[in-house]
Design a protein around this motif. Structure first.
Motif, short mmCIF file in Angstrom:
data_model
loop_
_atom_site.label_atom_id
_atom_site.label_comp_id
_atom_site.label_asym_id
_atom_site.label_seq_id
_atom_site.Cartn_x
_atom_site.Cartn_y
_atom_site.Cartn_z
N PRO A 127 -9.57 -4.75 10.80
CA PRO A 127 -8.39 -5.62 10.88
C PRO A 127 -8.66 -7.11 10.71
O PRO A 127 -7.94 -7.78 9.96
CB PRO A 127 -7.83 -5.29 12.28
N ILE A 145 -8.88 -8.40 7.00
CA ILE A 145 -7.77 -8.29 6.06
C ILE A 145 -7.48 -9.60 5.33
O ILE A 145 -7.33 -9.60 4.10
CB ILE A 145 -6.51 -7.75 6.77
N ALA A 159 -7.88 -9.82 1.34
CA ALA A 159 -6.67 -10.11 0.57
C ALA A 159 -6.90 -11.24 -0.41
O ALA A 159 -6.44 -11.20 -1.56
CB ALA A 159 -5.52 -10.45 1.52
N SER A 183 2.13 -10.44 -4.06
CA SER A 183 0.93 -9.93 -3.38
C SER A 183 0.68 -10.68 -2.09
O SER A 183 0.31 -10.08 -1.07
CB SER A 183 -0.29 -10.06 -4.31
N LEU A 221 3.16 -9.45 0.53
CA LEU A 221 2.78 -8.11 0.99
C LEU A 221 1.56 -8.15 1.89
O LEU A 221 1.52 -7.51 2.95
CB LEU A 221 2.52 -7.20 -0.22
N LEU A 222 0.55 -8.91 1.47
CA LEU A 222 -0.68 -8.95 2.24
C LEU A 222 -0.50 -9.69 3.57
O LEU A 222 -1.14 -9.35 4.56
CB LEU A 222 -1.77 -9.61 1.40
N ARG A 223 0.39 -10.67 3.59
CA ARG A 223 0.69 -11.34 4.86
C ARG A 223 1.38 -10.37 5.82
O ARG A 223 1.14 -10.40 7.03
CB ARG A 223 1.57 -12.57 4.62
N TRP A 224 2.24 -9.52 5.26
CA TRP A 224 2.89 -8.51 6.10
C TRP A 224 1.85 -7.54 6.65
O TRP A 224 1.88 -7.18 7.84
CB TRP A 224 3.92 -7.74 5.29
N LEU A 225 0.91 -7.11 5.80
CA LEU A 225 -0.16 -6.22 6.26
C LEU A 225 -1.00 -6.89 7.33
O LEU A 225 -1.42 -6.25 8.30
CB LEU A 225 -1.05 -5.80 5.07
N GLU A 226 -1.25 -8.18 7.14
CA GLU A 226 -2.04 -8.92 8.13
C GLU A 226 -1.33 -8.95 9.48
O GLU A 226 -1.95 -8.74 10.53
CB GLU A 226 -2.30 -10.34 7.63
N ARG A 234 0.92 -6.84 10.45
CA ARG A 234 1.10 -5.47 10.95
C ARG A 234 -0.21 -4.87 11.45
O ARG A 234 -0.22 -4.18 12.48
CB ARG A 234 1.66 -4.60 9.80
N TYR A 235 -1.31 -5.11 10.74
CA TYR A 235 -2.56 -4.46 11.10
C TYR A 235 -3.70 -5.41 11.41
O TYR A 235 -4.79 -4.98 11.73
CB TYR A 235 -3.02 -3.56 9.93
#
Length: 219
Positions: free
Chosen positions: A143, A146, A150, A203, A206-211, A213-214
């Motif tokens: 985590p 990320i 990214a 991108s 999306l990657l900020r959302w993943l960051e 979230r996870y």
């Protein structure tokens, strides 16, 4: 030279094909970089000094030479020793190996960031090395990585125009082909920039959302 919308719609299907190849090369290259990077990181932590130093030297060599030189070597030099690769495969391998050496450092930092007590706890619980890595270390190490991973993903995407040097029909190569055919450069080259900008921004979102979230773990 004035902007011609009719010409834009005429060349759009060709550029869209280039976008598809660009995205495919980026995704496959990212997967390969993730696998190669993890392999390098684990090898450099090996108690076998020969393995650790050899892998370390190769990683530094790849990281210290230009990606374009590596692409030329894979596509144009390897055939001299009987290794002939399709352009896209050669490009993906080049991207994956090059960025794998960078992601290896991200993995190394992430693994080193896991508290020492977690290793000791796993040992106290009599977990095997595989169980320790898969259930204790990797879930905690990934985590925080990320954001850096990214950034490398986006950097790889923006370096895909280099694949045109080995005849991959990605976005930039398609744009150059169209421009040279019709002797009009403003529309295709501007559209290339627009495509890269839009996809890069998407991108990032999306990657900020993943960051979010996870990217955070409970210690």
């Amino acid at each position: 030279m004035e902007w011609d919308w009719n010409f834009v719609w005429q060349i759009m299907p060709t550029l869209i094909q280039g976008v598809k190849i660009t995205i495919l090369a980026t995704l496959l290259g990212s997967v390969l970089a993730a696998v190669v990077g993890l392999g390098i990181a684990l090898a450099r932590r090996s108690p076998n000094k020969t393995l650790s130093r050899t892998v370390g030297f190769l990683a530094e060599f790849i990281r210290g030479t230009p990606l374009l030189v590596q692409l030329y070597f894979i596509f144009y030099v390897l055939p001299d020793i009987g290794i002939l690769l399709p352009p896209l495969v050669a490009g993906v391998i080049g991207l994956g190996l090059h960025y794998g050496t960078y992601t290896a450092e991200v993995y190394r930092a992430g693994i080193d960031n896991v508290p020492r007590g977690q290793w000791e706890a796993a040992k106290a619980c009599n977990l095997s090395a595989r169980q320790t890595w898969t259930h204790i270390i990797i879930p905690q190490a990934i985590p925080p990585m990320i954001p850096a991973l990214a950034n490398y993903f986006i950097a790889m995407f923006k370096e895909t125009p280099l694949l045109s040097a080995i005849t991959v029909l990605e976005l930039m190569n398609q744009a150059k082909s169209v421009a040279n055919t019709y002797y009009r450069y403003i529309e295709p080259i501007t559209l290339v920039g627009a495509f890269f900008l839009v996809i890069s921004l998407f991108s990032v979102i999306l990657l900020r959302w993943l960051e979010r979230r996870y990217g955070k773990i409970e210690r």
